[in-house]
Write an enzyme that holds these catalytic residues in place. Structure first.
Site, mmCIF file in Angstrom:
data_model
loop_
_atom_site.group_PDB
_atom_site.id
_atom_site.type_symbol
_atom_site.label_atom_id
_atom_site.label_comp_id
_atom_site.label_asym_id
_atom_site.label_seq_id
_atom_site.Cartn_x
_atom_site.Cartn_y
_atom_site.Cartn_z
ATOM 1 N N ARG A 135 0.814 -1.029 -0.233
ATOM 2 C CA ARG A 135 0.732 -0.377 -0.363
ATOM 3 C C ARG A 135 0.650 2.054 0.026
ATOM 4 O O ARG A 135 1.157 2.121 -1.187
ATOM 5 C CB ARG A 135 -1.030 0.078 1.181
ATOM 6 C CG ARG A 135 -2.270 1.041 1.609
ATOM 7 C CD ARG A 135 -1.565 2.118 1.704
ATOM 8 N NE ARG A 135 -1.154 2.577 3.279
ATOM 9 C CZ ARG A 135 0.118 3.425 3.095
ATOM 10 N NH1 ARG A 135 -0.511 5.038 2.629
ATOM 11 N NH2 ARG A 135 -0.015 4.018 4.414
ATOM 12 N N ASP A 136 1.958 1.297 1.392
ATOM 13 C CA ASP A 136 1.653 3.021 0.953
ATOM 14 C C ASP A 136 3.556 2.709 -0.028
ATOM 15 O O ASP A 136 3.836 3.716 -0.609
ATOM 16 C CB ASP A 136 3.000 3.082 2.910
ATOM 17 C CG ASP A 136 3.252 4.082 2.387
ATOM 18 O OD1 ASP A 136 2.937 5.604 1.983
ATOM 19 O OD2 ASP A 136 4.195 3.993 4.338
ATOM 20 N N HIS A 161 6.483 4.825 12.703
ATOM 21 C CA HIS A 161 6.723 4.858 10.841
ATOM 22 C C HIS A 161 7.240 5.795 10.403
ATOM 23 O O HIS A 161 7.604 6.586 9.973
ATOM 24 C CB HIS A 161 4.786 4.714 10.547
ATOM 25 C CG HIS A 161 4.533 4.948 9.012
ATOM 26 N ND1 HIS A 161 3.694 4.096 8.666
ATOM 27 C CD2 HIS A 161 4.893 5.823 8.389
ATOM 28 C CE1 HIS A 161 3.583 4.181 7.301
ATOM 29 N NE2 HIS A 161 4.944 5.262 7.032
ATOM 30 N N HIS A 171 10.591 6.940 7.477
ATOM 31 C CA HIS A 171 10.176 7.246 6.469
ATOM 32 C C HIS A 171 12.215 7.380 6.266
ATOM 33 O O HIS A 171 12.684 8.330 7.181
ATOM 34 C CB HIS A 171 10.059 8.159 5.667
ATOM 35 C CG HIS A 171 8.824 7.563 4.705
ATOM 36 N ND1 HIS A 171 8.208 7.587 3.357
ATOM 37 C CD2 HIS A 171 7.746 7.768 5.814
ATOM 38 C CE1 HIS A 171 6.790 7.326 3.522
ATOM 39 N NE2 HIS A 171 6.652 7.144 4.967
ATOM 40 N N CYS A 183 5.579 9.247 -1.096
ATOM 41 C CA CYS A 183 4.133 9.387 -1.084
ATOM 42 C C CYS A 183 3.853 10.752 -1.435
ATOM 43 O O CYS A 183 4.423 11.293 -2.020
ATOM 44 C CB CYS A 183 4.054 10.692 1.105
ATOM 45 S SG CYS A 183 2.212 11.145 1.237
ATOM 46 N N ASN A 219 9.333 4.241 2.585
ATOM 47 C CA ASN A 219 9.551 3.930 4.039
ATOM 48 C C ASN A 219 10.795 3.323 4.570
ATOM 49 O O ASN A 219 11.829 2.719 3.151
ATOM 50 C CB ASN A 219 8.410 2.939 4.234
ATOM 51 C CG ASN A 219 6.953 3.638 4.178
ATOM 52 O OD1 ASN A 219 6.750 4.650 2.832
ATOM 53 N ND2 ASN A 219 6.490 3.960 5.369
HETATM 54 P P1 HMG Z 1 -12.627 14.787 -1.980
HETATM 55 O O1 HMG Z 1 -12.269 15.010 -3.964
HETATM 56 O O2 HMG Z 1 -12.801 15.954 -1.014
HETATM 57 O O3 HMG Z 1 -13.831 13.996 -1.995
HETATM 58 O O4 HMG Z 1 -12.053 13.739 -1.617
HETATM 59 P P2 HMG Z 1 -15.411 14.063 -2.340
HETATM 60 O O5 HMG Z 1 -16.118 13.078 -1.010
HETATM 61 O O6 HMG Z 1 -16.066 15.583 -2.842
HETATM 62 O O7 HMG Z 1 -15.862 12.615 -3.504
HETATM 63 C C1 HMG Z 1 -14.577 13.062 -4.751
HETATM 64 C C2 HMG Z 1 -14.804 11.681 -5.918
HETATM 65 O O8 HMG Z 1 -14.194 11.043 -5.206
HETATM 66 C C3 HMG Z 1 -16.052 11.363 -6.490
HETATM 67 O O9 HMG Z 1 -16.745 10.895 -7.529
HETATM 68 C C4 HMG Z 1 -16.574 10.285 -4.969
HETATM 69 O O10 HMG Z 1 -17.517 9.800 -5.310
HETATM 70 C C5 HMG Z 1 -15.026 9.929 -4.955
HETATM 71 P P3 HMG Z 1 -16.987 11.752 -8.627
HETATM 72 O O11 HMG Z 1 -18.599 12.359 -7.919
HETATM 73 O O12 HMG Z 1 -16.052 12.686 -8.495
HETATM 74 O O13 HMG Z 1 -16.858 10.886 -9.789
HETATM 75 N N1 HMG Z 1 -14.986 8.791 -3.940
HETATM 76 C C6 HMG Z 1 -14.078 7.679 -3.659
HETATM 77 N N2 HMG Z 1 -13.780 6.817 -4.659
HETATM 78 C C7 HMG Z 1 -13.857 6.215 -4.053
HETATM 79 N N3 HMG Z 1 -13.156 5.555 -2.475
HETATM 80 C C8 HMG Z 1 -13.349 6.557 -1.751
HETATM 81 C C9 HMG Z 1 -13.844 7.819 -2.334
HETATM 82 N N4 HMG Z 1 -14.171 8.924 -1.395
HETATM 83 C C10 HMG Z 1 -15.144 9.440 -2.722
HETATM 84 N N5 HMG Z 1 -13.543 6.116 -0.539
HETATM 85 C C11 HMG Z 1 -10.572 11.919 -0.525
HETATM 86 C C12 HMG Z 1 -11.393 13.098 -0.266
HETATM 87 C C13 HMG Z 1 -10.631 11.479 1.053
HETATM 88 C C14 HMG Z 1 -11.811 10.846 -0.849
HETATM 89 C C15 HMG Z 1 -9.729 11.584 -0.791
HETATM 90 O O14 HMG Z 1 -8.887 13.276 -1.215
HETATM 91 C C16 HMG Z 1 -9.241 10.884 -1.164
HETATM 92 O O15 HMG Z 1 -8.812 9.733 -1.771
HETATM 93 N N6 HMG Z 1 -7.894 11.285 -0.511
HETATM 94 C C17 HMG Z 1 -6.799 9.955 -0.594
HETATM 95 C C18 HMG Z 1 -4.967 10.203 -0.130
HETATM 96 C C19 HMG Z 1 -4.432 9.064 0.107
HETATM 97 O O16 HMG Z 1 -4.595 8.015 -0.835
HETATM 98 N N7 HMG Z 1 -3.651 9.525 0.847
HETATM 99 C C20 HMG Z 1 -2.470 8.000 0.570
HETATM 100 C C21 HMG Z 1 -2.195 7.860 2.562
HETATM 101 S S1 HMG Z 1 -1.937 9.113 3.749
HETATM 102 C C22 HMG Z 1 -0.333 7.867 3.748
HETATM 103 O O17 HMG Z 1 0.214 7.544 2.857
HETATM 104 C C23 HMG Z 1 0.693 8.517 5.201
HETATM 105 C C24 HMG Z 1 0.421 7.528 5.918
HETATM 106 O O18 HMG Z 1 1.376 6.303 5.322
HETATM 107 C C25 HMG Z 1 1.923 7.286 7.055
HETATM 108 C C26 HMG Z 1 3.235 8.428 6.575
HETATM 109 O O19 HMG Z 1 3.987 7.692 6.101
HETATM 110 O O20 HMG Z 1 3.758 8.502 7.181
HETATM 111 C C27 HMG Z 1 -0.681 6.479 6.170
HETATM 112 MG MG MG Z 2 4.608 5.805 5.316
#
Ligand code: HMG
Ligand code: MG
Length: 299
Positions: free
Chosen positions: A15-16, A207, A209, A240, A249
């Site tokens: 995933r990450d 966690h 990096h 990221c 990571n």
């Molecule tokens: P948004 O644009 O504000 O959301 O995104 P929305 O509710 O307005 O929806 C926009 C569109 O997304 C719509 O589709 C929804 O249906 C769809 P459209 O009408 O445009 O066709 N949608 C979805 N589709 C699939 N699955 C869903 C979903 N939700 C809405 N669950 C949202 C807000 C949170 C959805 C967006 O910002 C997002 O998906 N972000 C994810 C970012 C991400 O995954 N980042 C990486 C992970 S975090 C990380 O890596 C850090 C970590 O590893 C720790 C570290 O490394 O330190 C954890």
């Molecule tokens: Mg990470």
């Protein structure tokens, strides 16, 4: 404080690690990676994300990956869920454990999930409720705990506040992420001291990096703080999408080598782990990011 005798590693590579890759990676290759990690003895594998495919295209096939992996009893196969929609999709894919993710920095929260920290916590409330109903465990993440690409330094007290909220809403464990890898051992210890005033140490994970080459030092500092769960990524996969310049990571192989040397038990087979990491690195067309794998694979 003496070091923990057992450490649990949470493998976040599928995933990450892969979420940031621009090139398409087939479902077959993802399934093969997860199965190889299972065979290597990892007890927790984060397989994918149920997030918007517009935001993170690489995770779009997560349901298919879940459908095809060989699940071994006792191993947890987790996934990220940013909102109730993501939770429901995860549930439909047969996911038994999800993770919600918040940030310690407002700017990162906006860039990563398009809402403020407090809005993100509100969004998690219905996930927690639905998870309780379905008997699903929820892990919590806090990103940017030792620095933010947009805001710079982050106060340990701010991390402690967000971690407390996640724990209070029912996350069984809170993983604290040095997303951009700028943290040092001293900052790591101060951060765990602050957070452990709000959340018990045995409910916290680290966690790290390796952007600045500090990840193993930070893990050692965390062990000295009594932390016994670490997230890591096979072959050091990762970065990221919302933290430019963040390198991978910390590599699972390298963490395992550190822990083996300390006599800390994990139950993971180094040779199988290295083979899994080398194979996915070949798929990605680049050398492994694990120093241990590089050294062991050199002839
Ligand atoms: P948004 O644009 O504000 O959301 O995104 P929305 O509710 O307005 O929806 C926009 C569109 O997304 C719509 O589709 C929804 O249906 C769809 P459209 O009408 O445009 O066709 N949608 C979805 N589709 C699939 N699955 C869903 C979903 N939700 C809405 N669950 C949202 C807000 C949170 C959805 C967006 O910002 C997002 O998906 N972000 C994810 C970012 C991400 O995954 N980042 C990486 C992970 S975090 C990380 O890596 C850090 C970590 O590893 C720790 C570290 O490394 O330190 C954890
Ligand atoms: Mg990470």
């Amino acid at each position: 404080m003496s070091l923990p005798s057992h450490v649990r590693l949470v493998e976040v590579g599928p995933r990450d690690g892969l979420q940031n890759e621009a090139q398409p990676i087939s479902v077959d290759d993802k399934v093969r990676l997860v199965d190889a990690l299972t065979e290597a003895g990892l007890g927790y594998i984060e397989v994918g994300s149920f997030v918007s495919p517009k935001w993170v295209p690489q995770m779009a096939g997560s349901a298919e990956v879940f459908a095809r992996i060989q699940r071994k009893p006792g191993v947890v196969y987790g996934a990220l869920a940013p909102n109730l929609r993501g939770f429901e999709d995860a549930l439909a894919a047969g996911v038994k454990e999800v993770a919600v993710f918040a940030a310690a920095s407002e700017a990162f929260s906006q860039r990563n999930i398009n809402c403020s920290i407090s809005e993100s916590l509100e969004r998690f409330a219905p996930i927690m409720e639905a998870a309780r109903q379905h008997g699903i465990s929820v892990r919590g993440y806090v990103s940017c705990v030792l620095g933010c690409p947009y805001e710079g330094s982050i106060a340990p007290e701010q991390v402690a506040l967000v971690a407390r909220e996640l724990y209070a809403m029912g996350c069984y464990e809170v993983s604290l992420g040095d997303t951009i890898g700028t943290g040092t051992a001293g900052a790591t210890r101060r951060m765990f001291e602050a957070v452990s005033a709000n959340v018990p140490r045995d409910k916290l994970a680290g966690h790290f990096h390796d952007t600045y080459g500090q990840a193993l030092a930070n893990i050692y500092a965390s062990l000295q703080e009594g932390i016994a769960v670490f997230d890591s990524s096979v072959a050091g996969l990762g970065g990221c999408p919302y933290a430019k310049g963040a390198s991978g990571n910390v590599a699972t192989e390298d963490v395992l080598y550190l822990l083996d040397g300390l006599g800390i038990h994990t139950g993971i087979d180094m040779d199988r782990l290295i083979a899994a990491g080398n194979r996915i690195s070949e798929v990605l067309g680049r050398a492994t990011g694990s120093r241990v794998a590089k050294a062991r694979s050199a002839t």
